[in-house]
Design a protein around this motif. Structure first.
Motif, PDB file in Angstrom:
ATOM      1  N   ALA A 215       0.807  -1.215   0.000  1.00  0.00           N
ATOM      2  CA  ALA A 215       0.000   0.000   0.000  1.00  0.00           C
ATOM      3  C   ALA A 215       0.840   1.265   0.000  1.00  0.00           C
ATOM      4  O   ALA A 215       0.391   2.306  -0.480  1.00  0.00           O
ATOM      5  CB  ALA A 215      -0.940   0.005   1.206  1.00  0.00           C
ATOM      6  N   TRP A 216       2.064   1.200   0.550  1.00  0.00           N
ATOM      7  CA  TRP A 216       2.873   2.418   0.625  1.00  0.00           C
ATOM      8  C   TRP A 216       4.371   2.100   0.516  1.00  0.00           C
ATOM      9  O   TRP A 216       5.115   2.214   1.486  1.00  0.00           O
ATOM     10  CB  TRP A 216       2.607   3.179   1.920  1.00  0.00           C
ATOM     11  N   PRO A 217       4.824   1.701  -0.670  1.00  0.00           N
ATOM     12  CA  PRO A 217       6.263   1.520  -0.871  1.00  0.00           C
ATOM     13  C   PRO A 217       6.965   2.871  -0.878  1.00  0.00           C
ATOM     14  O   PRO A 217       6.318   3.920  -0.968  1.00  0.00           O
ATOM     15  CB  PRO A 217       6.343   0.846  -2.244  1.00  0.00           C
ATOM     16  N   VAL A 218       8.290   2.845  -0.793  1.00  0.00           N
ATOM     17  CA  VAL A 218       9.063   4.085  -0.767  1.00  0.00           C
ATOM     18  C   VAL A 218      10.060   4.066  -1.926  1.00  0.00           C
ATOM     19  O   VAL A 218      10.951   3.209  -1.967  1.00  0.00           O
ATOM     20  CB  VAL A 218       9.840   4.246   0.551  1.00  0.00           C
ATOM     21  N   PRO A 219       9.950   4.988  -2.885  1.00  0.00           N
ATOM     22  CA  PRO A 219      10.957   5.085  -3.942  1.00  0.00           C
ATOM     23  C   PRO A 219      12.144   5.911  -3.463  1.00  0.00           C
ATOM     24  O   PRO A 219      11.988   6.875  -2.705  1.00  0.00           O
ATOM     25  CB  PRO A 219      10.207   5.810  -5.066  1.00  0.00           C
TER      26      PRO A 219
END
Length: 490
Positions: free
Chosen positions: A250-254
């Motif tokens: 739901a909320w990966p970090v690039p």
């Protein structure tokens, strides 16, 4: 949720996801409480801590705390057992890592009792922060706590139900007199440990002089320098993770592959083995901190304001422009580097070239408007201090002045192509009013903004050479636009 993929889950990870773990982590207890849980912490300190526990063990799991009444992060991570993906992108590569260091997420306004109980627990040995400059309730004019800040006024009247960072820390430290935790600032703020110590001690002084004296003498506030570019997460990032791994996050970090963490090594109750995974533990952070603030952050802000005015939506598009590339490279080489005092082992020109390469990374899509936020807080450490040093040395500062002028023109909320936008800044209403009242007159705009002591020190604001250079840049931007001004000044 994207129903085409299973949710990232600690108990039933897809086979592909298992290959993205760095090793067996076990079940470490929470030893760090992090205030200000956001994407930067999840891509930076949490990754270092995860890798440090993999390398050397220890109970250093993290409880991340959202200080605003905004449960989105908690709602995103809780169904995933707090797991998330870090999507590392460079020009020609992409790598995904699952991070498990964060084991709990609290929303402070809704779970204050639970948070305070955890802060008082002896197992918590470090309280770290990424709350941005405005979270410190710091008054640049006095060099201390802003006693007129609404949150500070509230907390001084209700010290047992605090909402501000100083209030929370003092309330917790009051109960930790026998073994105080280390307070670790990880914000992009000059002398961040010193600033944090100052506001905490002053808040305590307003409540209890003896407590303030004890905090000043016994509590460690190490300074740090942090660096990693972390753009805002997009639906494209979520889709990329799902496509590459077979699970939905739901909320990966690039982020980028580059990362840097320089830490003043002052931890009475111990710390993770961060030095085992690339962090620098030093006696004095200041030279590295100043280099980063001026070289990276200063040029980032310059690109942001010129970029918004000139129609460059992202940093990679901005730096791909030959004229802006030349401006930033020459600003670093001729105006910023001479103001820095760094160890002989630090290759200044290699650092410059590394920054330019990072800016050019097309995979990050770091938006200039995102970087342009909170300029009233960012301008002094990123640009104004460098200008003051150049003036003291009798040296030129035209490119730096163009960056400040671009911020002033940015406050008019209109690009060179007449597109409008809103500004995000703790002083947005006041800055917007001053910009509107100027009617676009550069002299009026400059004078009204230079009168703001929260931003411009009196000595710099009254300096004739600064005012002349700044006004010239404002007039150039007004008459020629950002792109032509860049070309001339570069």
């Amino acid at each position: 949720m994207n129903s085409a993929y299973p949710r990232l889950d600690a108990l039933q990870l897809p086979a592909q996801a298992n290959r993205l773990l760095g090793g067996e982590l076990g079940s470490p207890a929470i030893g760090i409480v992090h205030l200000g849980l956001g994407s930067f912490h999840r891509a930076h300190q949490a990754v270092y801590t995860e890798e440090a526990m993999l390398a050397a063990g220890g109970d250093w799991a993290i409880c991340g705390v959202t200080l605003r009444d905004h449960p989105a992060m908690q709602e995103a991570l809780a169904p995933q057992d707090m797991l998330y993906s870090v999507l590392t992108r460079d020009r020609d590569s992409e790598r995904i890592q699952i991070v498990r260091a964060i084991r709990q997420v609290l929303v402070a306004p809704r779970q204050r009792d639970e948070l305070m109980a955890l802060l008082r627990a002896p197992q918590v040995r470090i309280v770290s922060l990424t709350v941005t400059e405005k979270g410190y309730c710091y008054d640049a004019r006095t060099g201390g706590l802003d006693f007129q800040h609404p949150a500070i006024e509230h907390d001084l009247q209700h010290p047992d139900s605090p909402s501000s960072v100083p209030g929370l820390l003092v309330a917790a430290l009051r109960a930790r007199r026998s073994n105080p935790f280390t307070v670790l600032s990880c914000d992009n703020l000059a002398h961040n440990g010193h600033v944090l110590r100052q506001v905490v001690v002053q808040f305590a002084q307003a409540l209890d002089a003896e407590l303030a004296e004890w905090i000043a003498a016994e509590v460690a506030f190490p300074s740090t320098m942090v660096d990693r570019i972390v753009p805002a997460t997009t639906d494209e990032d979520r889709a990329a993770v799902s496509s590459a791994t077979g699970y939905y996050d739901a909320w990966p970090v690039p982020t980028e592959s580059f990362r840097q963490w320089v830490i003043e090594d002052k931890f009475p109750l111990g710390r993770p083995a961060w030095e085992r995974v690339g962090a620098m533990l030093v006696d004095d952070v200041t030279p590295y901190e100043l280099a980063k603030l001026r070289m990276l952050n200063g040029t980032h802000s310059t690109m942001a304001y010129l970029g918004v005015l000139g129609g460059f939506e992202t940093v990679d598009r901005a730096i791909a422009d030959p004229d802006l590339h030349a401006l930033i490279r020459n600003m670093m080489t001729e105006e910023i580097l001479p103001t820095l005092s760094l160890p002989d082992s630090f290759d200044r020109l290699a650092y410059r070239d590394q920054l330019l390469q990072r800016y050019a990374n097309p995979a990050l899509k770091h938006k200039t408007m995102q970087i342009a936020a909170d300029g009233s807080l960012k301008l002094p450490p990123r640009l104004l201090g460098t200008i003051a040093d150049r003036i003291a040395a009798g040296a030129s500062f035209s490119r730096l002045a163009l960056g400040v002028a671009a911020w002033m023109r940015f406050l008019l909320r209109r690009t060179d192509s007449s597109s409008s936008y809103e500004i995000s800044d703790p002083m947005a209403a006041r800055l917007g009013d001053l910009a509107s009242q100027s009617g676009g007159d550069n002299v009026v705009l400059m004078n009204s903004l230079l009168d703001l002591r929260e931003i411009f020190p009196a000595e710099l604001a009254g300096n004739a050479s600064f005012r002349t250079e700044l006004l010239g840049m404002l007039e150039r931007l007004a008459s020629l636009g950002a792109r032509r001004s860049i070309q001339i000044v570069a």
